[in-house]
Scaffold this motif. Structure first.
Motif, PDB file in Angstrom:
ATOM      1  N   VAL A 172       0.833  -1.203   0.000  1.00 29.43           N
ATOM      2  CA  VAL A 172       0.000   0.000   0.000  1.00 29.43           C
ATOM      3  C   VAL A 172       0.871   1.258   0.000  1.00 29.43           C
ATOM      4  CG1 VAL A 172      -1.706   1.288   1.312  1.00 29.43           C
ATOM      5  CG2 VAL A 172      -1.905  -1.182   1.126  1.00 29.43           C
ATOM      6  N   ARG A 173       1.971   1.230   0.761  1.00 32.82           N
ATOM      7  CA  ARG A 173       2.854   2.393   0.803  1.00 32.82           C
ATOM      8  C   ARG A 173       3.457   2.664  -0.575  1.00 32.82           C
ATOM      9  NH1 ARG A 173       7.345   3.592   5.385  1.00 32.82           N
ATOM     10  NH2 ARG A 173       5.407   3.954   6.503  1.00 32.82           N
ATOM     11  N   GLY A 174       3.838   1.584  -1.308  1.00 33.50           N
ATOM     12  CA  GLY A 174       4.371   1.776  -2.650  1.00 33.50           C
ATOM     13  C   GLY A 174       3.340   2.403  -3.578  1.00 33.50           C
ATOM     14  N   LEU A 175       2.103   1.947  -3.483  1.00 36.09           N
ATOM     15  CA  LEU A 175       1.039   2.520  -4.313  1.00 36.09           C
ATOM     16  C   LEU A 175       0.784   3.978  -3.937  1.00 36.09           C
ATOM     17  CD1 LEU A 175      -1.204   2.200  -6.405  1.00 36.09           C
ATOM     18  CD2 LEU A 175      -2.687   1.352  -4.566  1.00 36.09           C
ATOM     19  N   LEU A 176       0.753   4.253  -2.640  1.00 37.28           N
ATOM     20  CA  LEU A 176       0.511   5.634  -2.198  1.00 37.28           C
ATOM     21  C   LEU A 176       1.644   6.554  -2.629  1.00 37.28           C
ATOM     22  CD1 LEU A 176      -1.215   7.611  -0.573  1.00 37.28           C
ATOM     23  CD2 LEU A 176       0.054   6.951   1.473  1.00 37.28           C
ATOM     24  N   THR A 177       2.886   6.066  -2.577  1.00 40.98           N
ATOM     25  CA  THR A 177       4.023   6.868  -3.026  1.00 40.98           C
ATOM     26  C   THR A 177       3.900   7.230  -4.494  1.00 40.98           C
ATOM     27  OG1 THR A 177       5.449   5.822  -1.361  1.00 40.98           O
ATOM     28  CG2 THR A 177       6.527   6.963  -3.183  1.00 40.98           C
ATOM     29  N   SER A 178       3.496   6.250  -5.305  1.00 38.15           N
ATOM     30  CA  SER A 178       3.317   6.505  -6.737  1.00 38.15           C
ATOM     31  C   SER A 178       2.229   7.549  -6.975  1.00 38.15           C
ATOM     32  CB  SER A 178       2.976   5.194  -7.460  1.00 38.15           C
ATOM     33  OG  SER A 178       4.000   4.241  -7.267  1.00 38.15           O
ATOM     34  N   VAL A 179       1.122   7.414  -6.250  1.00 34.37           N
ATOM     35  CA  VAL A 179       0.035   8.380  -6.383  1.00 34.37           C
ATOM     36  C   VAL A 179       0.502   9.774  -5.955  1.00 34.37           C
ATOM     37  CG1 VAL A 179      -2.243   9.011  -5.520  1.00 34.37           C
ATOM     38  CG2 VAL A 179      -1.755   6.640  -6.133  1.00 34.37           C
ATOM     39  N   ALA A 180       1.274   9.837  -4.872  1.00 35.02           N
ATOM     40  CA  ALA A 180       1.760  11.133  -4.384  1.00 35.02           C
ATOM     41  C   ALA A 180       2.682  11.793  -5.407  1.00 35.02           C
ATOM     42  CB  ALA A 180       2.476  10.951  -3.051  1.00 35.02           C
ATOM     43  N   ILE A 181       3.607  11.023  -5.970  1.00 35.87           N
ATOM     44  CA  ILE A 181       4.531  11.590  -6.966  1.00 35.87           C
ATOM     45  C   ILE A 181       3.758  12.092  -8.176  1.00 35.87           C
ATOM     46  CG2 ILE A 181       6.405  11.034  -8.549  1.00 35.87           C
ATOM     47  CD1 ILE A 181       7.447   9.071  -6.455  1.00 35.87           C
ATOM     48  N   LEU A 182       2.818  11.287  -8.650  1.00 33.29           N
ATOM     49  CA  LEU A 182       2.049  11.666  -9.834  1.00 33.29           C
ATOM     50  C   LEU A 182       1.197  12.907  -9.576  1.00 33.29           C
ATOM     51  CD1 LEU A 182       1.163  10.999 -12.713  1.00 33.29           C
ATOM     52  CD2 LEU A 182      -0.623   9.526 -11.742  1.00 33.29           C
ATOM     53  N   SER A 183       0.488  12.918  -8.454  1.00 29.12           N
ATOM     54  CA  SER A 183      -0.415  14.047  -8.181  1.00 29.12           C
ATOM     55  C   SER A 183       0.360  15.330  -7.903  1.00 29.12           C
ATOM     56  CB  SER A 183      -1.324  13.702  -6.998  1.00 29.12           C
ATOM     57  OG  SER A 183      -0.549  13.419  -5.845  1.00 29.12           O
ATOM     58  N   LEU A 184       1.411  15.258  -7.106  1.00 26.71           N
ATOM     59  CA  LEU A 184       2.176  16.469  -6.782  1.00 26.71           C
ATOM     60  C   LEU A 184       2.901  17.006  -8.006  1.00 26.71           C
ATOM     61  CD1 LEU A 184       3.635  15.486  -3.284  1.00 26.71           C
ATOM     62  CD2 LEU A 184       1.817  17.119  -3.761  1.00 26.71           C
ATOM     63  N   THR A 185       3.441  16.111  -8.814  1.00 28.63           N
ATOM     64  CA  THR A 185       4.134  16.559 -10.028  1.00 28.63           C
ATOM     65  C   THR A 185       3.164  17.221 -10.989  1.00 28.63           C
ATOM     66  OG1 THR A 185       5.749  14.767  -9.796  1.00 28.63           O
ATOM     67  CG2 THR A 185       5.581  15.830 -11.946  1.00 28.63           C
ATOM     68  N   SER A 186       1.994  16.633 -11.152  1.00 24.38           N
ATOM     69  CA  SER A 186       1.028  17.164 -12.105  1.00 24.38           C
ATOM     70  C   SER A 186       0.432  18.486 -11.640  1.00 24.38           C
ATOM     71  CB  SER A 186      -0.089  16.146 -12.346  1.00 24.38           C
ATOM     72  OG  SER A 186      -0.749  15.835 -11.124  1.00 24.38           O
ATOM     73  N   VAL A 187       0.233  18.651 -10.319  1.00 23.89           N
ATOM     74  CA  VAL A 187      -0.394  19.880  -9.819  1.00 23.89           C
ATOM     75  C   VAL A 187       0.635  20.992  -9.623  1.00 23.89           C
ATOM     76  CG1 VAL A 187      -1.722  20.885  -7.945  1.00 23.89           C
ATOM     77  CG2 VAL A 187      -2.248  18.585  -8.731  1.00 23.89           C
ATOM     78  N   TYR A 226       8.703  17.705 -21.434  1.00 18.86           N
ATOM     79  CA  TYR A 226       8.825  16.379 -20.823  1.00 18.86           C
ATOM     80  C   TYR A 226      10.097  16.261 -19.979  1.00 18.86           C
ATOM     81  CZ  TYR A 226       5.079  14.931 -23.963  1.00 18.86           C
ATOM     82  OH  TYR A 226       3.873  14.825 -24.614  1.00 18.86           O
ATOM     83  N   LEU A 227      11.178  16.799 -20.490  1.00 16.36           N
ATOM     84  CA  LEU A 227      12.439  16.675 -19.753  1.00 16.36           C
ATOM     85  C   LEU A 227      12.371  17.419 -18.412  1.00 16.36           C
ATOM     86  CD1 LEU A 227      15.313  15.607 -19.756  1.00 16.36           C
ATOM     87  CD2 LEU A 227      16.043  17.722 -20.917  1.00 16.36           C
ATOM     88  N   ALA A 228      11.853  18.665 -18.455  1.00 15.78           N
ATOM     89  CA  ALA A 228      11.737  19.420 -17.209  1.00 15.78           C
ATOM     90  C   ALA A 228      10.734  18.776 -16.262  1.00 15.78           C
ATOM     91  CB  ALA A 228      11.314  20.866 -17.513  1.00 15.78           C
ATOM     92  N   LEU A 229       9.656  18.228 -16.834  1.00 13.28           N
ATOM     93  CA  LEU A 229       8.658  17.572 -15.998  1.00 13.28           C
ATOM     94  C   LEU A 229       9.229  16.333 -15.329  1.00 13.28           C
ATOM     95  CD1 LEU A 229       5.727  18.194 -15.287  1.00 13.28           C
ATOM     96  CD2 LEU A 229       5.017  16.565 -17.045  1.00 13.28           C
ATOM     97  N   ALA A 230      10.059  15.596 -16.088  1.00 10.84           N
ATOM     98  CA  ALA A 230      10.700  14.415 -15.499  1.00 10.84           C
ATOM     99  C   ALA A 230      11.667  14.823 -14.387  1.00 10.84           C
ATOM    100  CB  ALA A 230      11.435  13.632 -16.584  1.00 10.84           C
ATOM    101  N   GLY A 231      12.412  15.892 -14.640  1.00  4.97           N
ATOM    102  CA  GLY A 231      13.313  16.372 -13.589  1.00  4.97           C
ATOM    103  C   GLY A 231      12.554  16.841 -12.359  1.00  4.97           C
ATOM    104  N   PHE A 232      11.390  17.495 -12.586  1.00  8.44           N
ATOM    105  CA  PHE A 232      10.588  17.944 -11.447  1.00  8.44           C
ATOM    106  C   PHE A 232      10.004  16.746 -10.696  1.00  8.44           C
ATOM    107  CE2 PHE A 232       6.722  19.797  -9.506  1.00  8.44           C
ATOM    108  CZ  PHE A 232       7.331  20.790  -8.765  1.00  8.44           C
ATOM    109  N   ALA A 233       9.625  15.697 -11.454  1.00 10.71           N
ATOM    110  CA  ALA A 233       9.137  14.482 -10.794  1.00 10.71           C
ATOM    111  C   ALA A 233      10.231  13.864  -9.926  1.00 10.71           C
ATOM    112  CB  ALA A 233       8.643  13.482 -11.836  1.00 10.71           C
ATOM    113  N   ALA A 234      11.474  13.917 -10.410  1.00 14.48           N
ATOM    114  CA  ALA A 234      12.585  13.413  -9.597  1.00 14.48           C
ATOM    115  C   ALA A 234      12.755  14.246  -8.336  1.00 14.48           C
ATOM    116  CB  ALA A 234      13.868  13.420 -10.424  1.00 14.48           C
ATOM    117  N   LEU A 235      12.565  15.583  -8.485  1.00 14.62           N
ATOM    118  CA  LEU A 235      12.641  16.454  -7.300  1.00 14.62           C
ATOM    119  C   LEU A 235      11.535  16.113  -6.308  1.00 14.62           C
ATOM    120  CD1 LEU A 235      13.853  18.941  -5.862  1.00 14.62           C
ATOM    121  CD2 LEU A 235      12.274  20.354  -7.186  1.00 14.62           C
TER     122      LEU A 235
END
Length: 814
Positions: free
Chosen positions: A23-38, A383-392
């Motif tokens: 569940v923690r792995g799934l929640l982490t993925s959701v958090a990265i996706l939602s925070l990066t997108s918003v 895409y490149l900047a978005l990927a870098g921001f997702a890493a951040l």
């Protein structure tokens, strides 16, 4: 049987540990996706040819255009607002203060003149003003010499130095006159110098005295001498006072006031008041250098006053004139807005076919305005900047996990979801254009729910990623972050909604002060408009307070919706006026008294072991609420009456009644929406302990009746065993309470032995294996329990029999 229970428990723990990992792995993925997108909103439609980038080719205008540069226009207008010259107005309060100081100064001058006794001290038809000024200023030696020249045969002459000797003496240099006053050389009557070495002023005084005393009687001569001597004595006394021991009011006068005539002093007072009125009418702005203010006073005095009184007037006015202009907030605001409106929109014009930017040149703001207008800025999803921001974002989440592991290792899935939702409010507030930043609300809520370290981590990470991913004003964001950091640090220490409300006020004030400081440091204007700057800082203060109010408003709903136990909520739940506790007091008073003693034992132990004292206090108050389902089934409520279980006479039924107080307590707790952390005290304080009394009673029955089968599980609580140190402490306190109450005359050593025996039994029965309590903790808890027992079991002084059985007369007197 114990081994089987332990194996099943271990299996359940292994399964429960594997489930949260997934569940923690799934929640982490959701958090990265939602925070990066918003938060990474700026990367969705990012211009490739932005300001300060290099043009890859020469770009020309496809059509005529005249476009407003809104960014440059707004920056210029904001600079105009901030740098506008403030409008000043007369401060009547300052004027009143200045006039009061001036009146006190004039009153002091009148007092000095009254001590002087009036000037001139004799008629000017006999002795001129210049000679009278000289005579009252001159030294005693010079005065004796003058009088000896005027009256050679007088007593003063005979007591003085002989004439032949006096003639050869050179007098000391004459005392210099005050600026603007007549000196020795200012006599309008030309008197030739004498061979005896006397100066012009002396010769004039001698000549006028001889003329005035000619044909005068000896009495009239003595009267003149006495008049001059008295005037000289008064002058010398007052001059010494002004020169050697002046107070604040005396400093401006100097010796100027002593050389004025009474008529001149009266005239100079009125003229000075007129000059003062003109100066104050023109106004003295704050910050004006003292030298410039003095020059302005000298210019005003020189216009309307004679040379002889100008020095005194300048000194007096300079001592009272102070700035009397203050800023007019309304007119300043109007002028600032007019200055902003006067800024014309920054327009960028170009004709068809003209070059916007050459290849290899750096794109300026004006170039970008045109490129964006013609759709040539090449906006795209980066895409490149978005990927870098997702890493951040991933790194920020990793830091949060690390902080959680260090400071708060018991977060549940719902806690992570709540924190994620709170974090998402910050970028959503920016996207929706809500006023201010929601950081103060986030800091207060996370700090009060999960403690200061986690809240500070979240605020710091948001302060880093928000300006990277979104267009935000840095000074507003930084001020909001500092204010929310204050809320994050202190919110975990608050114990009531009132304290949280006061903290919200502090958060708002901090945000406003920080914004004001940043505005003054970053503004380009040399003299910012304080009205505009203070207004903006006041708005930031109100926004900080408003978001704090939002946090206070939603806090109870979040506590119930996400089953949170904050210190504030625990304090509220421990109020004896809560419905369940009021019922417990009335329906099971013995159980309530038992609960209070258990709570006292448990709190003392929790404080010594560094556990959550508020949670233990609240959990203990509710741990036995299930006994209300059948209060008389428990001995503490029977008050010496018949024992219900003697009437039942069935150990199996009695054990079922005893066990039912756990299940019924859970039902009551759920119905009253108690937090799960508080509900856990109800089953865990009993664990899977054996109901020993009825178990052995059943065994005795089985010996008499071989058909009866005694199953130990029927006489054990259903559990679970304590899962935290808090519930483990309450189990020990509940077990030891009855034993300690029964020890009336025991020694502390006997009480400690009894407590250790009970704790040893709980340890050997595997009731504490999941609680986190160690053997060393048990030893410390045992000592604490005995100390509390001693405080409750202290000896009292026996009352005399007469005090217990008072006589009727004594009662009447009382």
């Amino acid at each position: 049987m114990k081994t089987t229970q332990r194996s099943a428990r271990t299996f359940r723990q292994d399964i429960s540990q594997q489930r949260p990992m997934a569940v923690r792995g799934l929640l982490t993925s959701v958090a990265i996706l939602s925070l990066t997108s918003v938060i990474g909103y700026r990367f969705y439609n990012e211009p490739q040819l932005a300001v300060d980038t290099t043009a890859p080719e020469t770009l020309t205008a496809p059509d005529n255009a005249r476009v407003e540069d809104t960014k440059t226009t707004e920056e210029a207008r904001q600079a105009a607002r901030t740098g506008s010259i403030p409008v000043l107005m007369i401060d009547e309060t300052a004027n009143q203060t200045i006039y009061q100081s001036f009146d006190r100064l004039l009153q002091r001058g009148n007092d000095v003149r009254q001590q002087l006794g009036g000037f001139p001290f004799t008629s000017t038809s006999n002795i001129s003003l210049a000679s009278q000024r000289y005579l009252q200023r001159t030294t005693e030696w010079e005065w004796r010499r003058i009088w000896s020249e005027v009256r050679p045969g007088s007593t003063r002459s005979r007591s003085a130095t002989p004439s032949s000797t006096t003639a050869n003496l050179q007098p000391p240099p004459p005392r210099p006159a005050a600026p603007g006053m007549p000196a020795d050389s200012t006599s309008t009557t030309r008197v030739p110098s004498s061979a005896n070495g006397l100066g012009g002023s002396q010769q004039l005084a001698i000549l006028e005295l001889r003329t005035a005393l000619r044909d005068k009687s000896e009495d009239e001569v003595q009267h003149m001498e006495s008049t001059i001597s008295r005037a000289r004595d008064r002058y010398r006394t007052i001059a010494d006072q002004l020169e050697n021991n002046p107070d604040e009011l005396d400093k401006p006068f100097g010796s100027y006031i002593l050389d004025l005539t009474d008529e001149e002093w009266t005239q100079v007072q009125g003229e000075m008041r007129q000059v003062l009125e003109r100066i104050l009418l023109q106004g003295i702005p704050p910050g004006l250098p003292n030298s410039i203010r003095r020059q302005a006073i000298q210019a005003q005095v020189a216009v309307s006053m004679s040379d002889s009184v100008q020095p005194l007037a300048v000194e007096l006015l300079d001592s009272v004139v102070r700035p009397n202009l203050t800023q007019d907030p309304e007119q300043t605001r109007i002028r600032a807005e007019q200055a902003a409106e006067a800024i014309d929109p920054e327009m960028v014009a170009i004709r068809r076919g003209e070059t916007i930017v050459e290849a290899g040149d750096t794109i300026t703001q004006a170039d970008f305005v045109l490129l964006d207008h013609f759709g040539m800025s090449r906006r795209r999803l980066n895409y490149l900047a978005l990927a870098g921001f997702a890493a951040l974002i991933s790194g920020a989440i990793a830091l949060f996990w690390l902080s959680e592991r260090i400071f708060y290792a018991q977060l549940r899935l719902r806690d992570h979801i709540l924190i994620l939702l709170l974090v998402l409010t910050a970028p959503l507030a920016i996207v929706l254009g809500l006023p201010g930043s929601s950081l103060p609300a986030i800091g207060l809520l996370i700090g009060s729910f999960y403690g200061s370290p986690l809240s500070m981590t979240v605020i710091a990470l948001l302060g880093i990623v928000l300006p990277i991913g979104m267009e935000v004003a840095l000074n507003s964001l930084l001020a909001s972050a500092v204010g929310s950091a204050v809320g994050a640090v202190l919110s975990g220490r608050m114990r009531s909604r009132e304290e949280l409300a006061l903290l919200g006020l502090g958060v708002g004030l901090t945000q406003g002060v920080v914004y004001l400081s940043l505005s003054l440091m970053l503004t380009a204007a040399t003299s910012p408009v304080w009205y505009a700057v203070l207004t903006a800082a006041g708005v930031q203060t109100l926004l900080g307070i408003a978001w704090s109010v939002v946090a206070l408003g939603v806090s109870p709903y979040l506590e119930h919706g996400f089953d949170l136990v904050t210190p504030t909520r625990l304090v509220e739940l421990s109020n004896p006026n809560r419905p369940l506790l009021k019922r417990l007091v009335s329906e099971a008073p013995g159980t309530f008294q038992h609960t209070l003693f258990v709570a006292t034992l448990a709190e003392a132990a929790a404080r010594a072991l560094g556990c959550n004292v508020e949670l233990i206090r609240t959990g203990t108050l509710y741990h036995d609420i299930g006994k209300m389902h059948d209060a008389m089934g428990f001995i503490e409520n029977q008050m010496g009456g018949p024992n219900k279980h003697d009437l039942i006479d069935d150990p199996w039924k009695s054990a079922a009644i005893i066990k039912k107080h756990v299940t019924e307590g859970l039902v009551m707790a759920r119905k009253c929406r108690l937090p799960r952390a508080v509900r856990s005290f109800i089953p865990e304080h009993q664990g899977t302990m054996l109901i020993t009394y009825f178990y052995y009673q059943a065994q005795e029955r089985a010996k008499e009746d071989p058909t009866l089968v005694v199953n130990e599980a029927d006489f054990r609580y259903d559990g679970p065993i304590p899962q935290s140190r808090e519930t483990g402490i309450v189990m020990l306190a509940d077990s030891c309470e009855a034993a300690l109450r029964s020890l009336k005359d025991a020694t502390p050593e006997e009480a400690l032995s009894t407590v250790n025996k009970i704790m040893r039994h709980r340890w050997q029965d595997n009731q504490l294996v999941d609680s986190g309590l160690s053997r060393a903790d048990l030893a410390k808890v045992a000592d604490i329990f005995v100390q509390v027992w001693q405080q409750f079991n202290h000896k009292r002084i026996p009352y005399p029999k007469a005090a217990l059985n008072p006589t009727p007369s004594a009662t009447f007197k009382a």
